[in-house]
Design a protein around this motif. Structure first.
Motif, mmCIF file in Angstrom:
data_model
loop_
_atom_site.group_PDB
_atom_site.id
_atom_site.type_symbol
_atom_site.label_atom_id
_atom_site.label_comp_id
_atom_site.label_asym_id
_atom_site.label_seq_id
_atom_site.Cartn_x
_atom_site.Cartn_y
_atom_site.Cartn_z
ATOM 1 N N CYS A 14 0.842 -1.188 0.000
ATOM 2 C CA CYS A 14 0.000 0.000 0.000
ATOM 3 C C CYS A 14 0.884 1.248 0.000
ATOM 4 O O CYS A 14 1.814 1.358 0.805
ATOM 5 C CB CYS A 14 -0.889 -0.008 1.233
ATOM 6 S SG CYS A 14 -1.825 1.510 1.464
ATOM 7 N N GLN A 15 0.589 2.187 -0.867
ATOM 8 C CA GLN A 15 1.390 3.406 -0.985
ATOM 9 C C GLN A 15 1.384 4.217 0.307
ATOM 10 O O GLN A 15 2.415 4.713 0.747
ATOM 11 C CB GLN A 15 0.857 4.268 -2.123
ATOM 12 C CG GLN A 15 1.006 3.640 -3.474
ATOM 13 C CD GLN A 15 0.311 4.432 -4.560
ATOM 14 O OE1 GLN A 15 -0.138 5.549 -4.338
ATOM 15 N NE2 GLN A 15 0.208 3.858 -5.732
ATOM 16 N N GLN A 16 0.214 4.368 0.926
ATOM 17 C CA GLN A 16 0.136 5.167 2.144
ATOM 18 C C GLN A 16 0.861 4.486 3.300
ATOM 19 O O GLN A 16 1.622 5.128 4.012
ATOM 20 C CB GLN A 16 -1.314 5.428 2.544
ATOM 21 C CG GLN A 16 -1.409 6.252 3.825
ATOM 22 C CD GLN A 16 -2.832 6.576 4.215
ATOM 23 O OE1 GLN A 16 -3.689 6.710 3.361
ATOM 24 N NE2 GLN A 16 -3.079 6.708 5.495
ATOM 25 N N CYS A 17 0.639 3.204 3.491
ATOM 26 C CA CYS A 17 1.310 2.479 4.577
ATOM 27 C C CYS A 17 2.826 2.562 4.415
ATOM 28 O O CYS A 17 3.555 2.804 5.374
ATOM 29 C CB CYS A 17 0.876 1.012 4.601
ATOM 30 S SG CYS A 17 -0.826 0.756 5.105
ATOM 31 N N ARG A 19 4.642 4.794 2.741
ATOM 32 C CA ARG A 19 5.157 6.152 2.947
ATOM 33 C C ARG A 19 5.170 6.519 4.419
ATOM 34 O O ARG A 19 6.140 7.078 4.930
ATOM 35 C CB ARG A 19 4.320 7.168 2.177
ATOM 36 C CG ARG A 19 4.857 8.571 2.357
ATOM 37 C CD ARG A 19 4.403 9.515 1.277
ATOM 38 N NE ARG A 19 5.054 10.792 1.482
ATOM 39 C CZ ARG A 19 4.427 11.860 1.961
ATOM 40 N NH1 ARG A 19 3.147 11.808 2.204
ATOM 41 N NH2 ARG A 19 5.081 12.986 2.142
ATOM 42 N N HIS A 20 4.099 6.207 5.115
ATOM 43 C CA HIS A 20 4.017 6.557 6.537
ATOM 44 C C HIS A 20 5.017 5.753 7.368
ATOM 45 O O HIS A 20 5.417 6.195 8.433
ATOM 46 C CB HIS A 20 2.595 6.366 7.056
ATOM 47 C CG HIS A 20 1.687 7.491 6.670
ATOM 48 N ND1 HIS A 20 0.879 8.132 7.573
ATOM 49 C CD2 HIS A 20 1.455 8.094 5.485
ATOM 50 C CE1 HIS A 20 0.195 9.083 6.951
ATOM 51 N NE2 HIS A 20 0.527 9.065 5.681
ATOM 52 N N VAL A 26 6.287 12.667 7.714
ATOM 53 C CA VAL A 26 4.831 12.530 7.727
ATOM 54 C C VAL A 26 4.281 12.710 9.144
ATOM 55 O O VAL A 26 3.275 13.371 9.354
ATOM 56 C CB VAL A 26 4.411 11.152 7.158
ATOM 57 C CG1 VAL A 26 2.930 10.927 7.333
ATOM 58 C CG2 VAL A 26 4.788 11.046 5.695
ATOM 59 N N PRO A 38 -4.932 10.228 9.171
ATOM 60 C CA PRO A 38 -4.982 9.385 7.981
ATOM 61 C C PRO A 38 -4.625 7.924 8.273
ATOM 62 O O PRO A 38 -5.206 7.019 7.687
ATOM 63 C CB PRO A 38 -3.957 10.013 7.039
ATOM 64 C CG PRO A 38 -3.851 11.429 7.472
ATOM 65 C CD PRO A 38 -4.062 11.401 8.957
ATOM 66 N N CYS A 39 -3.706 7.683 9.210
ATOM 67 C CA CYS A 39 -3.346 6.305 9.556
ATOM 68 C C CYS A 39 -4.503 5.593 10.245
ATOM 69 O O CYS A 39 -4.799 4.441 9.947
ATOM 70 C CB CYS A 39 -2.120 6.275 10.463
ATOM 71 S SG CYS A 39 -0.567 6.603 9.618
ATOM 72 N N HIS A 42 -7.138 4.799 7.786
ATOM 73 C CA HIS A 42 -6.658 3.715 6.932
ATOM 74 C C HIS A 42 -6.764 2.359 7.635
ATOM 75 O O HIS A 42 -7.122 1.364 7.027
ATOM 76 C CB HIS A 42 -5.208 4.011 6.553
ATOM 77 C CG HIS A 42 -4.734 3.347 5.322
ATOM 78 N ND1 HIS A 42 -5.194 3.674 4.073
ATOM 79 C CD2 HIS A 42 -3.822 2.379 5.152
ATOM 80 C CE1 HIS A 42 -4.582 2.930 3.187
ATOM 81 N NE2 HIS A 42 -3.741 2.135 3.812
ATOM 82 N N HIS A 47 -7.238 -0.498 2.854
ATOM 83 C CA HIS A 47 -6.336 0.077 1.873
ATOM 84 C C HIS A 47 -7.030 0.684 0.655
ATOM 85 O O HIS A 47 -6.445 1.515 -0.019
ATOM 86 C CB HIS A 47 -5.342 -0.990 1.377
ATOM 87 C CG HIS A 47 -4.496 -1.556 2.461
ATOM 88 N ND1 HIS A 47 -3.474 -0.877 3.045
ATOM 89 C CD2 HIS A 47 -4.553 -2.760 3.083
ATOM 90 C CE1 HIS A 47 -2.917 -1.625 3.967
ATOM 91 N NE2 HIS A 47 -3.551 -2.764 4.024
ATOM 92 N N MET A 50 -5.143 1.633 -3.066
ATOM 93 C CA MET A 50 -3.803 2.186 -2.948
ATOM 94 C C MET A 50 -2.702 1.152 -3.103
ATOM 95 O O MET A 50 -1.529 1.465 -2.933
ATOM 96 C CB MET A 50 -3.642 2.867 -1.594
ATOM 97 C CG MET A 50 -4.542 4.036 -1.383
ATOM 98 S SD MET A 50 -4.211 4.771 0.214
ATOM 99 C CE MET A 50 -4.756 6.422 -0.074
#
Length: 53
Positions: A14-17, A19-20, A26, A38-39, A42, A47, A50
């Motif tokens: 997952c892109q967000q996971c 990156r974070h 972040v 956002p976490c 999410h 997901h 993403m």
């Protein structure tokens, strides 16, 4: 280097996971024991679309 890694998740991740997890900037503004909205969203809602294919 960590920021490059944060912006290039491997396939199936997952892109967000990703990156974070790898980009410290972040969560830099959060205080101790303060949740990232956002976490949390999410984690609750999943997901979505993403995932890198």
């Amino acid at each position: 280097m960590a920021r490059d890694r944060a912006n290039n998740p491997p396939r199936g991740q997952c892109q967000q996971c990703w990156r974070h997890a790898y980009d410290r900037s972040v969560h830099k503004g959060l205080g101790p024991r303060q949740d990232c909205k956002p976490c949390v969203d999410h984690m609750v809602n999943g997901h979505g679309n993403m995932i890198v294919r």
